[in-house]
Structure formats: structure tokens, C-alpha cells
Scaffold this motif. Sequence first.
Motif, PDB file in Angstrom:
ATOM      1  N   SER A   1      39.129 -79.851 -87.386  1.00  0.00           N
ATOM      2  CA  SER A   1      40.504 -80.121 -87.222  1.00  0.00           C
ATOM      3  C   SER A   1      41.037 -80.953 -88.214  1.00  0.00           C
ATOM      4  N   ARG A   2      40.550 -81.799 -88.907  1.00  0.00           N
ATOM      5  CA  ARG A   2      40.838 -82.526 -90.187  1.00  0.00           C
ATOM      6  C   ARG A   2      40.862 -81.645 -91.546  1.00  0.00           C
TER       7      ARG A   2
ATOM      8  N   PHE B   1      43.925 -79.432 -91.082  1.00  0.00           N
ATOM      9  CA  PHE B   1      45.014 -80.294 -91.392  1.00  0.00           C
ATOM     10  C   PHE B   1      45.108 -80.515 -92.865  1.00  0.00           C
TER      11      PHE B   1
ATOM     12  N   PRO C   1      36.100 -82.531 -84.443  1.00  0.00           N
ATOM     13  CA  PRO C   1      37.227 -83.244 -85.411  1.00  0.00           C
ATOM     14  C   PRO C   1      37.424 -83.055 -86.853  1.00  0.00           C
TER      15      PRO C   1
ATOM     16  N   THR D   1      41.477 -85.821 -78.878  1.00  0.00           N
ATOM     17  CA  THR D   1      42.652 -84.738 -78.761  1.00  0.00           C
ATOM     18  C   THR D   1      42.905 -85.073 -77.227  1.00  0.00           C
TER      19      THR D   1
ATOM     20  N   ARG E   1      48.272 -87.825 -85.769  1.00  0.00           N
ATOM     21  CA  ARG E   1      46.684 -87.370 -86.152  1.00  0.00           C
ATOM     22  C   ARG E   1      45.638 -88.492 -85.284  1.00  0.00           C
TER      23      ARG E   1
ATOM     24  N   THR F   1      45.150 -85.428 -81.912  1.00  0.00           N
ATOM     25  CA  THR F   1      45.469 -84.076 -82.325  1.00  0.00           C
ATOM     26  C   THR F   1      45.410 -83.416 -80.979  1.00  0.00           C
ATOM     27  N   ASN F   2      46.093 -81.905 -81.398  1.00  0.00           N
ATOM     28  CA  ASN F   2      46.225 -80.996 -80.184  1.00  0.00           C
ATOM     29  C   ASN F   2      45.312 -79.884 -80.786  1.00  0.00           C
TER      30      ASN F   2
ATOM     31  N   PRO G   1      49.568 -77.556 -86.887  1.00  0.00           N
ATOM     32  CA  PRO G   1      48.517 -78.498 -87.322  1.00  0.00           C
ATOM     33  C   PRO G   1      49.373 -79.632 -87.810  1.00  0.00           C
TER      34      PRO G   1
ATOM     35  N   TYR H   1      52.518 -80.792 -75.139  1.00  0.00           N
ATOM     36  CA  TYR H   1      51.734 -81.712 -75.837  1.00  0.00           C
ATOM     37  C   TYR H   1      52.127 -83.039 -75.686  1.00  0.00           C
TER      38      TYR H   1
ATOM     39  N   GLN I   1      51.758 -82.862 -85.411  1.00  0.00           N
ATOM     40  CA  GLN I   1      50.819 -83.404 -84.388  1.00  0.00           C
ATOM     41  C   GLN I   1      50.651 -84.759 -84.738  1.00  0.00           C
TER      42      GLN I   1
END
Length: 543
Positions: free
Chosen positions: A265-266, A269, A262, A542, A101, A104-105, A96, A121, A99
Motif C-alpha cells: 500500500s505504501r 501511494f 501495508p 486500514t 495515511r 489507509t483504505n 490512493p 471510508y 486517504q
Amino acid sequence: MPHCYGAFTVETMTSEALPIQRPADQTPDADDLPAGSSPRHSRVAVVGAGFTGLAVGLALLRRGVHDFVLLERADDVGGVWRDNTYPGVGVDTPSPLYQLRAMTNPDWSDLYAPGHEVQDYARRLARSTGLLEHVRFGADVLSARWDDAGSRWRIETPIGRFTADVLVSAAGLVADPKLPDVPGLEEFPGPVFHSARWDHSVDLAGKRVAVVGTGATAIQLIPELQPEVAELHVLQRTPPWILPKPERPVGDLTRRALAASPVLSRMQFDLIYVGAELLAATRRSRLLRETLARVGRRHLATQVPDPDLRARLTPQFDYACKRPLVSNTYLPAMCAPGTTLHTGGLSHVDGSTVVSGDGTRAEVDALVLTTGFEVGATAPIARRLHDATGRSLHDHWGAYPRAYLGMNYPGFPNLFLMQGPNATSGASSTLLFSEAQARYVADAVCRMAEEGIRALDVKPEVEQRWTRRVRRRSARTVYETGGCTSYYQNDEGFNVVMWPANTAEYQLRTRRFRLPPFRAVRGRTGAGRPLEPLRPIRLAATA
């Protein structure tokens, strides 16, 4: 903050829309990555289309700047992830963090992703953003020279000459293999290749193989080679600190949740980022270093029962003096039947026999070199960038690479170095620095256009003051006090690679471009020409 013309919006692109698929083989397919046409002169030319070069392209697009070109020497994007296809290749930073920002993947299969997923990616990132339209493949930058009269860079490549108002070097910190200078190596009768240029035509199964080096690559490679070869000889110069690797496969449900949210995901991270920054505090904290060193010794004792072998695998320098590594399989591979550890590095080669610094000898069929990369002043790109008089950046630096914010050096106007001197991380993700620098470059390009600036050249006294500050702070870090030698250091033992403070501070210092540290030449030509109104662009959340 200055604004370029144009706008951008963010659009969610789910993993189902562009599924990551492992290629049938690791050979890049140039036909699969078409590059669009563009004039030979650009507002910005970026050297390299690895992750850092792509980060620069994304930052420019987000500011509405479309007049740029990515000059890539190979036939595919991805940089080190395109080049490194050795068995076991993968990230040694949690995925994480590895990648961009901006894109993102959510599809990493593991907390530490294998290399082919990282390369996939990069390719999907370039496709989905339209960056491929800006890439020129086969465009190895042979030389670039600043033209004072025209306020532009003149760039020579195998596919012709390019010119640009602004030049950004994103050639990569570990792009060019470093080969050992040892007697007899050139006369070795069998296959010899660097891990970053893996020769897939060579079948090592059942062979006697020597691996030279025990750094980050060897830690991943050796466990893959050991079961396949008849004999494995490991030539170690200094043993690294190795911690347990928290391998954790990522399930389909988690990947779908990350793709759909998202915010989630944040949060992921941010959690991993904070952990990485705490570990990075080892650069100054002796207590933290001693704590992690105890973890490393316990890991070593658990996996290596032989006391003699364990002693030879125990580092004699402070934790984090070199980059600490993570592995659950390297130490067992070193204990396996058929594996022999030689210490003192590679002394010389006598025919098909390798001789280590400790005097031991081994006859082998093939040599695999994991001997690092040309970094800083020795990197080829430093010899190819020239000021207006023809003097190279390498000649200016000597053995002491230095630059304001790690990006700007006096006498080289409109040049920005990505991951330059003291502008990358030894513990967290290098891409955090890449994106911070990319935003700074895009801000500078916009500022030049809006204020009619043809050329920006950092003031010598500013660079010198910055270098003295970095020097003082580095002198108090484990990079210089930990009792090791590493590629972080120059010949005098000074840290010239790693940022000596936390990542957040560097991001804060580069959050926007500031004009006072620079000498500005104004005029409505070159980079100072106004930007034209540009079409809005859409970036996916993404890749």
C-alpha cells in the motif's frame, strides 16, 4: 520531539472486518452514528468532522490526547463527501492519495473512486478509531471569541456553548456554496439548487435543464444528466483544461493484497505521489505546461469534431492556471444532440429564460448551479472567529487572507486554521496538507502542556515575513501569470489559496512545532495544565 503521556500501537484491520457497503440511499443516518458524552470544556475543539477534522482527531489520539471535541454542524461525518451527492460525484485525485495515511483504505473500486465510497471510508474511519465518541452533531459554530482573561475560546453553537483552550478550524475549503449574483435568479419559477445541495426530490428526467458553470463538478455532472434530460443548456464562463482520465477498476485480488500488505500500500501511494508532484511542477515549468496543453488539445480534437464547438471549448489561458480536470465523458456529452453550449456565463434570468453573456437565450424548467464555494476571506467561518475585542478574522484580512504556515494569524491566540491561506494543493491531494497540519497542531498542544503555556500567539513580524515570502514565490507561478481568474486569487489577482511550492517542502516546514515564532504566555491553567496519564490507544492500519 516533545511527547505527550500515553502511547499507541498499530493494529491491522482488514477490509473483511469492516466491509464497505454503499448505503441504500445517500441520506445520512444520524442514529447509526452515536456520539458519546463529554464536558462542555475541552483542551481542543475542532470545527468540522470532515476528513481534515478527522485527521486532527487522529493526530491527537496518536499523541495520547483524548480531551478534545469535534463540532460538526450536520448529522454525519464526511464533510464535502456527505454534502455532495450529485450524479457522477467522485474524486478527481487518484484514490490512493485521497486517504489518511494514518488509516489507509484498501477497498477503492477504481483509481478514481465514486463519492459514496469516499463517504463510506470517512464513516468507517470515524467508527474504527473511536473518533465518534468525540463528535457533537448539530453543533454549527455560530461564533467563537477569544477570552484573554480565561485564556480560552468561547464557542456558541445551536446545541449550547462550548469552551476550549485551543481552537482548530477544519471547516473545509469548499464547504459553503457560492451563489451567483445575477438579476432575476430569485424570480425563476422552477427548481434552483446548487450542486453541493442536490435536491433529490426534483425529477429532472425529460426536463429542460440549465447547468451554470463548467468547473470540476460540472465535468462530472453533465455526462450523467445529458442522457436523462430533454434539453441540456450549459452556461460556460471559461472552458477548463481537460485531460484523458485514466480510469482503472481495482480487482478483488489487488484489494486483498493491499489490505494484507501495508508495504505494498505504501509503495502504491509513493508511486502515485511522485507522479502527482511532477504534474504539480507545472506551477513553474512552462515546458511541462506546454506539453500537457498539447495533450489537452489532442484530447479535445479527438472528442469534439465540430470546429466551432471545439474553438469555444478551448481554454485561452495557460495550463494549470486553474485546476486541470480529467474526463473521458464530458466532451462527448457536450457534442450530444440536445446539448447547447452558451458562453459568457449567466448574464441574467428573465422569468423561465436564462440569458448568457453571449446574448443567447434558452427557456428551461430547472437550474443547477455549479458556481463554486465561498473561500478564504468570504468563507462564513472567517466571519465567525473573533479576537478578544470582537473583531472578526474576516475584518482583519479584508480581501487578503494570510497566516503563518497558513495556520496562525496574530491576535488570535491558540487558533489553528486547517487548509488556510496558501496551504493546500492545486494538483496533489489536499489531505497531504491536512495531515501535515494535524501533526503540527498535535505537537503544539503537547508542547503547551509540557511547558505550561496558556496561550500562543504568532508574532506579527513573523507572519508578515512569511506572507512576503509566499507573495514573492506566488508571483512567479502560473496561478498569477497564466492569464486566468480563479478562486485561487483575491480581487488584486494575488494567489491566496494555493501553496506555491512542492508538497514535500510544506511537510518539512511543519514536521514539528517551533516555539520561537510565537509569543507564549505561561501559567498552569488553560492549555498549560499538565496532561494526565492516558490509556494506550490502538489504531488500525486500514479502515
